[in-house]
Structure formats: C-alpha cells, structure tokens
Design a protein around this motif. Sequence first.
Motif: not given
Ligand SMILES: [Zn+2]
Length: 259
Positions: A107, A111, A120, A124, A204
Amino acid sequence: MSDFLLAHAGLAEAGLFAAVLAVLWVMELRVSAVRAGAKLRHTLVNAVFMSAALPVQAVMTMACLAAAGFVTARHVGLLYLLPGADSAWVRIGLMFVVLDLLDYVYHAIMHNVPFLWRFHLVHHTDQTVDVSTTFREHPGETAIRNGFALLWIVLCGAPLEVVILRQAVAAAANIASHTSMRLPPGPARVLGWLFVTPNLHHAHHHFQLPATNCNYGDVFSVWDRLFGTYVEMPAAEVVFGLDTHMDAASVARAERLLI
Ligand SMILES: [Zn+2]
Ligand SMILES: [Zn+2]
C-alpha cells in the motif's frame, strides 16, 4: 484437502463478500441521512469498477492459490529457512502477520511510486466513502495488487491454508474499514491499538496530505504505529476525496477514471 480448498475457496469467499456487503449497505442506509436513490447511484459508479476488476481478480486468485500450493509442495520460500517451519504457530500465525506487513508495504508503494499512484488514486477519488468504496479499484491495480501478492507468496513460501485465510480475513477487514458507520471513540481507541478500524481508514481517505499517506494498514494497525504513518482524525475533520480530483462530476464518471 488441498484440492477441495482450491476448488471452493474462491466461491465461498465471493459469497461471503457479497452477503456482508449487502447487509452493511442496508445498515448504512438506515443510520445515515443519505437518500436511497443517491446511495444507489454512487454504488452503481463503484460497481462499474467491480465488474471491470472481477475477471482479473478471479484469474489472479486462482494463480495465487496455485502458487501457494506449488511452494508448499516443493518447500520453496523463506518459511523453510525458519526453525519450527512445521508448527502451526509459524506456518499460520507468523505467516499471517508477515503477509499483513507485506500488504502494508504494498500500500505504501502504491502511494509513493508516481506510476502506481495513477492506478491507486482511483480508489481515493471517492467523495462518499461507504462499503461500495471497497470495490472501487482500477483493474490495473487489481492486477498489480495480485502481482505483489504472488511475489509475497513465493518469497515467503506462504502455505495454501494461510493464503486462503488471509484472503478471507483481508476481504472482511477491507469491507469493515470502508463502512460509513464509524465506531464510538472508546471502542475505536481500544480496537485501533491492534486493528484498522473504519475511523482510521476514513483518515486515510482524507482529501489532503499528510493524512492520505497515513494509515496504510490492511488488517493490523501496528505497522503504521511502528513506521510513523499512524494518524487519528475526528469525523468532523475528515473530507473524503483527493485535492487533485475534487470535481464531483468527473469522479462520478467511471469510464474517465479508468482511462
Ligand atoms: Zn491508499
Ligand atoms: Zn480505502
């Protein structure tokens, strides 16, 4: 036993996944002020991602299970360098924890590597995090995520039973961490010492750094505490989305995000 698990694990997991999602979706609707029509429209956008990623996930799940079966039969991987590799504590317990640490690493990589972040970030861009956000994933990320999982399985020599257990627990943890129903402060604090709670994962999904680059944990929150990426945020301060993609109309168009 291995053949039985291999044949039925994917099906059982998909059934469990769908049932829990449906129950939580209805519960979210009952406790929130969101209207059914708006929630359904939002869910349908995320369902486009799920339908695009599902064939990739199905193939890659079988590949992961086959790889786990192979490394277990041939005793390939770091597990077999450890003393007590035959004990359940090491084979299942330690391996489960190590795979969770490696999911944290995965993860953090998604990012922090710009090319991977482009995949990714789709997850988000959701400005209304709920259970349907669990399956808002670009199919490219589905392939990359499972590619990493394959690498971890072969590297560690992860046994088939722990891979199956891990997939089921991680799926449940992911659904739980995305639900819009936050825990009250007391239980959130106690559970959050060890596990990723919805409260922690909501932070997050906050639209601005540094919160977006915190709380990478999958099942356990301890990795974030250990590596300095832990953050707590009250519900009133969390704004879902990404500051680079705040146009609500654009992030509701799945085909644009896929491209
Ligand atoms: Zn994430
Ligand atoms: Zn998420």
